[in-house]
Design an enzyme around this catalytic site. Sequence first.
Site, PDB file in Angstrom:
ATOM      1  N   GLY A   1       0.820  -1.213   0.000  1.00  0.00           N
ATOM      2  CA  GLY A   1       0.000   0.000   0.000  1.00  0.00           C
ATOM      3  C   GLY A   1       0.845   1.249   0.000  1.00  0.00           C
ATOM      4  N   ASN A   2       0.369   2.253   0.728  1.00  0.00           N
ATOM      5  CA  ASN A   2       1.056   3.552   0.693  1.00  0.00           C
ATOM      6  C   ASN A   2       2.471   3.481   1.251  1.00  0.00           C
ATOM      7  OD1 ASN A   2      -1.013   4.948  -0.532  1.00  0.00           O
ATOM      8  ND2 ASN A   2      -1.960   5.588   1.382  1.00  0.00           N
TER       9      ASN A   2
ATOM     10  N   HIS B   1       3.466   3.689  21.017  1.00  0.00           N
ATOM     11  CA  HIS B   1       3.127   4.549  19.875  1.00  0.00           C
ATOM     12  C   HIS B   1       1.639   4.905  19.953  1.00  0.00           C
ATOM     13  CE1 HIS B   1       3.444   6.347  15.998  1.00  0.00           C
ATOM     14  NE2 HIS B   1       2.695   5.450  15.388  1.00  0.00           N
TER      15      HIS B   1
HETATM   16  N1  LIG Z   1       4.212   2.565  13.205  1.00  0.00           N
HETATM   17  C1  LIG Z   1       3.948   3.765  12.712  1.00  0.00           C
HETATM   18  O1  LIG Z   1       4.537   4.755  13.121  1.00  0.00           O
HETATM   19  C2  LIG Z   1       2.939   3.900  11.600  1.00  0.00           C
HETATM   20  C3  LIG Z   1       2.838   5.096  10.860  1.00  0.00           C
HETATM   21  C4  LIG Z   1       1.889   5.156   9.831  1.00  0.00           C
HETATM   22  C5  LIG Z   1       1.072   4.064   9.556  1.00  0.00           C
HETATM   23  N2  LIG Z   1       1.190   2.935  10.300  1.00  0.00           N
HETATM   24  C6  LIG Z   1       0.380   1.739  10.045  1.00  0.00           C
HETATM   25  O2  LIG Z   1       0.933   1.019   8.944  1.00  0.00           O
HETATM   26  C7  LIG Z   1      -0.072   0.217   8.342  1.00  0.00           C
HETATM   27  C8  LIG Z   1      -0.039   0.382   6.821  1.00  0.00           C
HETATM   28  O3  LIG Z   1      -0.354   1.704   6.453  1.00  0.00           O
HETATM   29  P1  LIG Z   1      -0.537   2.090   4.905  1.00  0.00           P
HETATM   30  O4  LIG Z   1      -0.831   3.545   4.863  1.00  0.00           O
HETATM   31  O5  LIG Z   1       0.583   1.537   4.082  1.00  0.00           O
HETATM   32  O6  LIG Z   1      -1.878   1.260   4.569  1.00  0.00           O
HETATM   33  P2  LIG Z   1      -2.408   0.776   3.115  1.00  0.00           P
HETATM   34  O7  LIG Z   1      -3.849   0.447   3.287  1.00  0.00           O
HETATM   35  O8  LIG Z   1      -2.040   1.754   2.069  1.00  0.00           O
HETATM   36  O9  LIG Z   1      -1.565  -0.565   2.863  1.00  0.00           O
HETATM   37  C9  LIG Z   1      -1.741  -1.715   3.642  1.00  0.00           C
HETATM   38  C10 LIG Z   1      -1.615  -2.904   2.710  1.00  0.00           C
HETATM   39  O10 LIG Z   1      -1.623  -4.099   3.510  1.00  0.00           O
HETATM   40  C11 LIG Z   1      -2.221  -5.085   2.681  1.00  0.00           C
HETATM   41  N3  LIG Z   1      -2.602  -6.277   3.439  1.00  0.00           N
HETATM   42  C12 LIG Z   1      -3.734  -6.502   4.143  1.00  0.00           C
HETATM   43  N4  LIG Z   1      -3.709  -7.754   4.656  1.00  0.00           N
HETATM   44  C13 LIG Z   1      -2.565  -8.333   4.245  1.00  0.00           C
HETATM   45  C14 LIG Z   1      -1.971  -9.600   4.451  1.00  0.00           C
HETATM   46  N5  LIG Z   1      -2.566 -10.552   5.177  1.00  0.00           N
HETATM   47  N6  LIG Z   1      -0.774  -9.840   3.890  1.00  0.00           N
HETATM   48  C15 LIG Z   1      -0.148  -8.897   3.173  1.00  0.00           C
HETATM   49  N7  LIG Z   1      -0.656  -7.669   2.944  1.00  0.00           N
HETATM   50  C16 LIG Z   1      -1.849  -7.383   3.488  1.00  0.00           C
HETATM   51  C17 LIG Z   1      -3.407  -4.349   2.058  1.00  0.00           C
HETATM   52  O11 LIG Z   1      -3.935  -5.061   0.936  1.00  0.00           O
HETATM   53  C18 LIG Z   1      -2.766  -3.020   1.704  1.00  0.00           C
HETATM   54  O12 LIG Z   1      -2.251  -2.999   0.383  1.00  0.00           O
HETATM   55  C19 LIG Z   1      -1.386   0.632   9.008  1.00  0.00           C
HETATM   56  O13 LIG Z   1      -1.734  -0.301  10.022  1.00  0.00           O
HETATM   57  C20 LIG Z   1      -1.052   1.992   9.625  1.00  0.00           C
HETATM   58  O14 LIG Z   1      -1.883   2.299  10.740  1.00  0.00           O
HETATM   59  C21 LIG Z   1       2.100   2.834  11.312  1.00  0.00           C
END
Ligand SMILES: NC(=O)c1ccc[n+]([C@@H]2O[C@H](COP(=O)([O-])OP(=O)(O)OC[C@H]3O[C@@H](n4cnc5c(N)ncnc54)[C@H](O)[C@@H]3O)[C@@H](O)[C@H]2O)c1
Length: 313
Positions: free
Chosen positions: A13-14, A179
């Site tokens: 994803g992003n 976090h």
């Molecule tokens: N730790 C931090 O500081 C921090 C900061 C920002 C975001 N995040 C977290 O990171 C995560 C991802 O964020 P994002 O913006 O990339 O989200 P996103 O929705 O753009 O991407 C997530 C991807 O995970 C995929 N996915 C779902 N289930 C899966 C599986 N079983 N196996 C493999 N892939 C799978 C989805 O299809 C999607 O493409 C979120 O949980 C967000 O809250 C954490």
Amino acid sequence: MSVRKRIGLIGAGNIGGELARLCAEEELGDVVLFDVPSRENLAKGKALDLEQDCALRGRDVSIQGTSNWRDLEGADVVVITAGVPRKPGQSRDDLVATNLPIIRNVAANAKAVCPGAFAIVISNPLDAMVYEYRRVTGAPRNLVAGMAGILDGSRLALFVAREAGVSVKDVRAMVLGGHGDDMVPVLSMTTVHGAPVAAVLSPEKLAAIVVRTRKGGGEILALMGTSAYFAPASSAIAMARAYLRDEKRLLPCAAYLDGQYGYRDIFMGVPVVIGGGGIERVVEIPLTFEEKSMLDKSGESVKSIVEVCRRTL
Ligand SMILES: NC(=O)c1ccc[n+]([C@@H]2O[C@H](COP(=O)([O-])OP(=O)(O)OC[C@H]3O[C@@H](n4cnc5c(N)ncnc54)[C@H](O)[C@@H]3O)[C@@H](O)[C@H]2O)c1
């Protein structure tokens, strides 16, 4: 003869896409961008777009999109963003019901195909997801880390630099704890080129910066409707680079605690040294009484979300 490193990005994803771009830009290693079968074409498309970008920019790495776990076999590093991000109005803890089965699935597969990889978990709620990842994989504690403190520290550093009217290059900022909204911006260790931040900014300004740092993710979420992804990706790359290049960097990361800071059997944000051995050690730094109290409050929040996971075994 040195062997090319392989980096598995779980979630295309992003953040996953930005991670792939940074891995390529720095030629950290060949990249496998993995997502679920319904999103395999997205992973393949991003991979192809990025390989074409590499051709333009003279970066010699291969980037493969896939939904087949076998393609992750023998990866040196895995960075996990699998799951859903927050929507406006949600807390990170609201994601646990959706993301818990996902991290368990990812951990079981990673254990099967790349048990020796250094794992960097990003998915939220971070401290619970990294705990679950390690519980399911049974990986050695030095090979599992959560990314949060570097990102939160970058927010604190930016706000200090802007308010003080100094270059962000001269600010060192530390954020510890879970976090969540009660993360701990450690002002006693935050400096402008070595000068204590309290000598540069008033207590009122610092209090406002602490609040903005804690809500830093939510501020971007409210603007974009989804989570931040550029700075989160850069933060995880700093950890991956430190491991792959044995840099021995001191970075705030969610690490498994076994007595340090008075905690046992939880992951929480603390200063660690990352090098070729993964998390080579947890560094205990002196905290003020107020900072230790804040850390204890944050630790209680982490314990309660981990407890939610334990109850849904
Ligand atoms: N730790 C931090 O500081 C921090 C900061 C920002 C975001 N995040 C977290 O990171 C995560 C991802 O964020 P994002 O913006 O990339 O989200 P996103 O929705 O753009 O991407 C997530 C991807 O995970 C995929 N996915 C779902 N289930 C899966 C599986 N079983 N196996 C493999 N892939 C799978 C989805 O299809 C999607 O493409 C979120 O949980 C967000 O809250 C954490």
